[in-house]
Scaffold this motif. Structure first.
Motif, short mmCIF file in Angstrom:
data_model
loop_
_atom_site.label_atom_id
_atom_site.label_comp_id
_atom_site.label_asym_id
_atom_site.label_seq_id
_atom_site.Cartn_x
_atom_site.Cartn_y
_atom_site.Cartn_z
N ALA A 65 -12.37 73.45 9.25
CA ALA A 65 -11.55 72.11 9.19
C ALA A 65 -10.89 71.34 8.38
O ALA A 65 -11.03 70.23 8.64
N ILE A 66 -10.00 72.55 7.98
CA ILE A 66 -9.04 71.85 7.10
C ILE A 66 -7.18 72.27 7.74
O ILE A 66 -6.38 71.57 7.75
N ALA A 67 -7.30 73.06 9.01
CA ALA A 67 -6.28 73.48 9.22
C ALA A 67 -6.17 71.34 10.40
O ALA A 67 -4.32 71.83 10.41
N GLY A 68 -6.03 71.28 10.26
CA GLY A 68 -5.21 69.59 10.85
C GLY A 68 -4.93 69.13 10.36
O GLY A 68 -3.67 68.03 10.09
N GLU A 69 -4.85 68.99 8.76
CA GLU A 69 -4.24 68.50 7.95
C GLU A 69 -2.79 69.39 7.46
O GLU A 69 -1.94 68.68 6.42
N ILE A 70 -2.61 70.48 7.89
CA ILE A 70 -1.63 71.22 7.49
C ILE A 70 0.14 70.80 8.03
O ILE A 70 0.74 70.79 7.48
N GLY A 71 -0.40 70.25 9.29
CA GLY A 71 0.91 69.61 10.37
C GLY A 71 1.37 67.83 9.06
O GLY A 71 2.45 67.90 8.81
N MET A 72 0.25 67.36 8.06
CA MET A 72 0.62 66.46 8.16
C MET A 72 1.03 66.52 6.61
O MET A 72 1.50 65.86 6.07
N LEU A 73 0.84 67.47 6.46
CA LEU A 73 0.88 68.37 4.44
C LEU A 73 2.69 68.61 3.82
O LEU A 73 2.90 68.20 3.61
N LEU A 74 2.83 68.82 5.68
CA LEU A 74 3.82 69.33 5.67
C LEU A 74 5.59 67.97 5.66
O LEU A 74 5.87 68.35 5.17
N ALA A 75 4.77 67.48 6.75
CA ALA A 75 5.47 66.04 6.97
C ALA A 75 5.73 65.42 6.28
O ALA A 75 7.34 64.62 5.87
N LEU A 76 4.28 64.67 4.96
CA LEU A 76 4.26 64.40 4.04
C LEU A 76 5.65 64.88 2.64
O LEU A 76 7.11 64.35 2.00
N SER A 77 5.51 66.37 2.94
CA SER A 77 6.16 67.25 1.64
C SER A 77 7.42 66.64 1.88
O SER A 77 8.15 66.62 1.27
N ILE A 78 7.99 67.23 3.65
CA ILE A 78 9.14 66.92 3.11
C ILE A 78 9.72 65.45 3.31
O ILE A 78 10.60 65.43 2.69
N ALA A 79 9.22 64.62 3.91
CA ALA A 79 9.81 62.98 3.57
C ALA A 79 9.71 62.98 2.13
O ALA A 79 11.28 62.70 1.81
N GLU A 80 9.09 63.00 1.66
CA GLU A 80 9.61 62.90 -0.28
C GLU A 80 10.27 63.78 -1.17
O GLU A 80 11.13 63.23 -1.44
N VAL A 81 10.48 65.02 -0.51
CA VAL A 81 12.29 65.94 -0.74
C VAL A 81 13.06 65.22 -0.13
O VAL A 81 13.96 64.57 -0.57
N VAL A 82 12.94 64.65 0.56
CA VAL A 82 14.29 63.73 1.33
C VAL A 82 14.72 62.28 0.47
O VAL A 82 15.85 61.86 0.23
N GLU A 83 13.20 62.05 0.53
CA GLU A 83 13.38 60.88 -0.21
C GLU A 83 13.93 60.64 -1.51
O GLU A 83 14.37 59.55 -2.17
N VAL A 84 13.09 61.99 -2.07
CA VAL A 84 13.76 61.91 -3.76
C VAL A 84 15.07 62.29 -3.76
O VAL A 84 15.72 61.98 -4.32
N VAL A 85 15.86 63.17 -3.01
CA VAL A 85 17.29 63.84 -2.84
C VAL A 85 17.51 62.93 -2.68
O VAL A 85 19.12 62.91 -3.46
N CYS A 86 17.50 61.90 -1.81
CA CYS A 86 19.10 61.36 -0.61
C CYS A 86 19.03 59.88 -1.17
O CYS A 86 19.72 59.46 -0.83
N GLY A 87 17.47 59.25 -1.89
CA GLY A 87 17.09 58.44 -2.50
C GLY A 87 17.15 57.28 -1.24
O GLY A 87 17.88 56.07 -0.99
N CYS A 88 16.87 57.79 0.17
CA CYS A 88 16.69 56.46 1.85
C CYS A 88 14.98 56.90 1.52
O CYS A 88 14.47 57.70 1.49
N ASP A 89 14.24 55.82 2.14
CA ASP A 89 13.62 55.52 3.12
C ASP A 89 12.74 56.54 4.17
O ASP A 89 13.60 56.45 4.84
#
Ligand code: ATP
Length: 252
Positions: A74-98
């Motif tokens: 039931a939660i397998a479909g969230e894995i791609g989403m949570l990975l994309a979100l986690s990467i996006a946040e790290v790039v945003e925090v480290v690089c200061g970009c949108d």
């Protein structure tokens, strides 16, 4: 950090060079490896993306890692989403970009791709195993390289300085662990993922590639995503096509 409760990245195997971390984690999974195992490589000789496309990287410069999940279906479909979100946040925090997402999970800054995600699942005797691959450009020179004609960029190019690859991986695994804990506890990352999708509202062409290589396409406007993350594309006849991530390539 959640200390001893940590699941994702509890064990990180670092390898100098390998064929593909996807294959390494799939093999470890078949041998009974625990959920949360990460294999991180300096270099891959056959790094791949979806549909057997190549993943490019300069040795020792980027995050090339795969993570083992053993989710209830039931939660397998969230894995791609949570990975994309986690990467996006790290790039945003480290690089200061949108940082935005091209559906389903290309991570992009100003239209340039900084990371890709690959998901492969296997049903084994102990249930579902999902191997999630992350290619994140950290210190590679990507601008002007355009693998397969895709405009790409690295975090160091965005931040204008050299970055510590291990710190980036550690930060990333911490976020993945946190979101996966939330999802296991009954939460969802779907709204946060959706809110970063730059694809919604755009004109797109989705191409379905069949097993035998034959292609067919639908052109229309990407209206929204449904609750399972499928993209709803409305064609010029007003017909809505829900498309699932595994099946298609999307062009804007
Ligand atoms: P799309 O969503 O554009 O159809 P995809 O999801 O099929 O792409 P991925 O599986 O994420 O693509 O990755 C493979 C593709 O990514 C390759 O075909 C190439 O265009 C591009 N690519 C390869 N290496 C890199 C890299 N280091 N950085 C950015 N893009 C890359």
């Amino acid at each position: 950090m959640r200390g001893s409760e940590r699941l994702i990245g509890r064990e990180v195997r670092r390898v100098a060079a390998t064929g593909s971390t996807m294959d390494d984690v799939a093999q470890a999974s078949r041998e009974g490896a625990a959920e949360g195992l990460v294999v991180s490589a300096d270099a891959q000789t056959s790094g791949r993306g979806r549909h057997q496309r190549e993943w490019a990287s300069e040795a020792g410069k980027d995050v090339l890692a795969s993570v083992l999940f053993r989710p209830r279906p039931a939660i397998a479909g969230e894995i791609g989403m949570l990975l994309a979100l986690s990467i996006a946040e790290v790039v945003e925090v480290v690089c200061g970009c949108d940082v935005r997402l091209k559906w389903p999970n290309d991570v992009r800054v100003d239209g340039e791709k900084v990371a890709g995600i690959l998901l492969e699942s296997e049903q084994g005797p102990s249930g579902l195993a999902v191997v999630a691959g992350i290619g994140l450009n950290v210190n590679s020179q990507m601008r002007g390289v355009s693998p397969d004609g895709v405009a790409a960029v690295s975090m160091s190019e965005l931040a204008d300085r050299e970055l510590n690859r291990d710190e980036v991986l550690e930060e990333l695994l911490g976020r993945i662990d946190g979101y996966y804990a939330e999802v296991r506890a009954g939460g969802t990352v779907a709204p946060a993922w959706r809110s970063r999708l730059e694809t919604i509202g755009q004109r797109v062409t989705v191409t379905f590639v069949r097993g035998d290589g034959a292609e067919s396409s639908v052109a229309g406007v990407a209206e929204d995503v449904d609750e399972s993350g499928r993209l709803i594309v409305r064609d010029e006849n007003g017909r809505a096509w829900p498309v699932a991530a595994g099946e298609v390539t999307l062009r804007e």
